[in-house]
Design a protein around this motif. Structure first.
Motif, mmCIF file in Angstrom:
data_model
loop_
_atom_site.group_PDB
_atom_site.id
_atom_site.type_symbol
_atom_site.label_atom_id
_atom_site.label_comp_id
_atom_site.label_asym_id
_atom_site.label_seq_id
_atom_site.Cartn_x
_atom_site.Cartn_y
_atom_site.Cartn_z
ATOM 1 N N TYR A 95 3.628 12.328 30.772
ATOM 2 C CA TYR A 95 4.554 13.355 30.280
ATOM 3 C C TYR A 95 4.281 13.561 28.786
ATOM 4 O O TYR A 95 4.974 13.011 27.938
ATOM 5 C CB TYR A 95 6.009 12.940 30.481
ATOM 6 C CG TYR A 95 6.386 12.573 31.892
ATOM 7 C CD1 TYR A 95 5.903 13.280 32.982
ATOM 8 C CD2 TYR A 95 7.253 11.518 32.138
ATOM 9 C CE1 TYR A 95 6.268 12.943 34.281
ATOM 10 C CE2 TYR A 95 7.628 11.178 33.431
ATOM 11 C CZ TYR A 95 7.124 11.893 34.492
ATOM 12 O OH TYR A 95 7.486 11.548 35.765
ATOM 13 N N PRO A 96 3.285 14.366 28.449
ATOM 14 C CA PRO A 96 2.940 14.526 27.037
ATOM 15 C C PRO A 96 3.924 15.388 26.252
ATOM 16 O O PRO A 96 4.113 15.174 25.054
ATOM 17 C CB PRO A 96 1.570 15.176 27.080
ATOM 18 C CG PRO A 96 1.539 15.894 28.386
ATOM 19 C CD PRO A 96 2.378 15.074 29.324
ATOM 20 N N VAL A 97 4.561 16.356 26.911
ATOM 21 C CA VAL A 97 5.429 17.286 26.202
ATOM 22 C C VAL A 97 6.834 17.309 26.788
ATOM 23 O O VAL A 97 7.814 17.252 26.054
ATOM 24 C CB VAL A 97 4.841 18.717 26.237
ATOM 25 C CG1 VAL A 97 5.777 19.719 25.567
ATOM 26 C CG2 VAL A 97 3.471 18.736 25.592
ATOM 27 N N ARG A 98 6.916 17.394 28.099
ATOM 28 C CA ARG A 98 8.208 17.592 28.755
ATOM 29 C C ARG A 98 8.270 16.767 30.031
ATOM 30 O O ARG A 98 7.293 16.662 30.753
ATOM 31 C CB ARG A 98 8.363 19.077 29.089
ATOM 32 C CG ARG A 98 9.676 19.465 29.694
ATOM 33 C CD ARG A 98 9.725 21.001 29.877
ATOM 34 N NE ARG A 98 10.975 21.420 30.446
ATOM 35 C CZ ARG A 98 11.213 21.563 31.750
ATOM 36 N NH1 ARG A 98 10.256 21.329 32.621
ATOM 37 N NH2 ARG A 98 12.379 21.946 32.175
ATOM 38 N N LEU A 99 9.453 16.205 30.299
ATOM 39 C CA LEU A 99 9.664 15.487 31.554
ATOM 40 C C LEU A 99 9.919 16.492 32.670
ATOM 41 O O LEU A 99 10.412 17.592 32.411
ATOM 42 C CB LEU A 99 10.867 14.550 31.435
ATOM 43 C CG LEU A 99 10.632 13.160 30.839
ATOM 44 C CD1 LEU A 99 10.131 13.237 29.415
ATOM 45 C CD2 LEU A 99 11.878 12.336 30.925
ATOM 46 N N PRO A 100 9.610 16.132 33.892
ATOM 47 C CA PRO A 100 9.929 17.014 35.020
ATOM 48 C C PRO A 100 11.442 17.249 35.092
ATOM 49 O O PRO A 100 12.228 16.505 34.494
ATOM 50 C CB PRO A 100 9.453 16.227 36.240
ATOM 51 C CG PRO A 100 8.470 15.251 35.717
ATOM 52 C CD PRO A 100 8.921 14.922 34.322
ATOM 53 N N VAL A 145 12.919 10.973 23.104
ATOM 54 C CA VAL A 145 12.995 12.312 23.677
ATOM 55 C C VAL A 145 14.188 13.056 23.098
ATOM 56 O O VAL A 145 15.087 12.453 22.499
ATOM 57 C CB VAL A 145 13.130 12.278 25.226
ATOM 58 C CG1 VAL A 145 11.933 11.604 25.873
ATOM 59 C CG2 VAL A 145 14.425 11.622 25.661
ATOM 60 N N THR A 146 14.182 14.357 23.311
ATOM 61 C CA THR A 146 15.325 15.183 22.948
ATOM 62 C C THR A 146 15.669 16.071 24.134
ATOM 63 O O THR A 146 14.775 16.510 24.858
ATOM 64 C CB THR A 146 15.029 16.022 21.688
ATOM 65 O OG1 THR A 146 16.206 16.700 21.299
ATOM 66 C CG2 THR A 146 13.913 17.010 21.910
ATOM 67 N N TYR A 172 12.394 16.904 26.303
ATOM 68 C CA TYR A 172 11.109 17.001 25.614
ATOM 69 C C TYR A 172 10.790 15.717 24.869
ATOM 70 O O TYR A 172 11.669 15.099 24.255
ATOM 71 C CB TYR A 172 11.131 18.175 24.626
ATOM 72 C CG TYR A 172 11.206 19.509 25.336
ATOM 73 C CD1 TYR A 172 10.046 20.197 25.634
ATOM 74 C CD2 TYR A 172 12.421 20.049 25.729
ATOM 75 C CE1 TYR A 172 10.095 21.418 26.312
ATOM 76 C CE2 TYR A 172 12.484 21.259 26.403
ATOM 77 C CZ TYR A 172 11.322 21.930 26.694
ATOM 78 O OH TYR A 172 11.370 23.119 27.366
ATOM 79 N N VAL A 173 9.530 15.343 24.907
ATOM 80 C CA VAL A 173 9.042 14.160 24.224
ATOM 81 C C VAL A 173 8.892 14.479 22.748
ATOM 82 O O VAL A 173 8.297 15.500 22.385
ATOM 83 C CB VAL A 173 7.688 13.695 24.804
ATOM 84 C CG1 VAL A 173 7.156 12.493 24.046
ATOM 85 C CG2 VAL A 173 7.821 13.390 26.294
ATOM 86 N N LYS A 174 9.455 13.630 21.896
ATOM 87 C CA LYS A 174 9.291 13.803 20.452
ATOM 88 C C LYS A 174 7.940 13.244 20.046
ATOM 89 O O LYS A 174 7.488 12.227 20.579
ATOM 90 C CB LYS A 174 10.388 13.087 19.682
ATOM 91 C CG LYS A 174 11.725 13.758 19.793
ATOM 92 C CD LYS A 174 12.693 13.079 18.856
ATOM 93 C CE LYS A 174 14.020 13.793 18.817
ATOM 94 N NZ LYS A 174 14.957 13.131 17.891
ATOM 95 N N LYS A 175 7.312 13.882 19.118
ATOM 96 C CA LYS A 175 5.986 13.420 18.656
ATOM 97 C C LYS A 175 6.098 12.654 17.381
ATOM 98 O O LYS A 175 6.968 12.714 16.646
ATOM 99 C CB LYS A 175 5.063 14.606 18.489
ATOM 100 C CG LYS A 175 4.901 15.288 19.822
ATOM 101 C CD LYS A 175 3.653 16.054 19.885
ATOM 102 C CE LYS A 175 3.619 16.714 21.251
ATOM 103 N NZ LYS A 175 2.430 16.799 21.858
#
Length: 74
Positions: free
Chosen positions: A28-33, A62-63, A71-74
């Motif tokens: 999940y690089p950007v967003r979770l399902p 995440v947020t 969404y995964v925070k970077k």
């Protein structure tokens, strides 16, 4: 990887571990399902999934964007 109902680890903790691993390995690089799809995949209730996500939010991993997703925070 799915939840093991016979594990001594609580179900929400197993979900938390699985999500952390999937975020770390880039699954999940950007967003979770979506919540419903992810809960079904893991074989858990949506409330159980929400508890694990809440911990990830508290940790700053995440947020949650309402009506958009997690969404995964970077």
């Amino acid at each position: 990887m799915t939840v093991d109902p016979d594990s001594p680890e609580l179900v929400w903790e197993q979900v938390l571990r699985i999500l952390r691993e999937r975020i770390s390995d880039g699954t999940y690089p950007v967003r979770l399902p979506g919540e419903l799809a992810l809960a079904q995949e893991l074989g858990v209730a949506r409330q159980t999934l929400r508890r694990a996500i809440a911990v990830l939010v508290d940790e700053g991993v995440v947020t949650v964007v309402r009506n958009k997703g997690v969404y995964v925070k970077k």
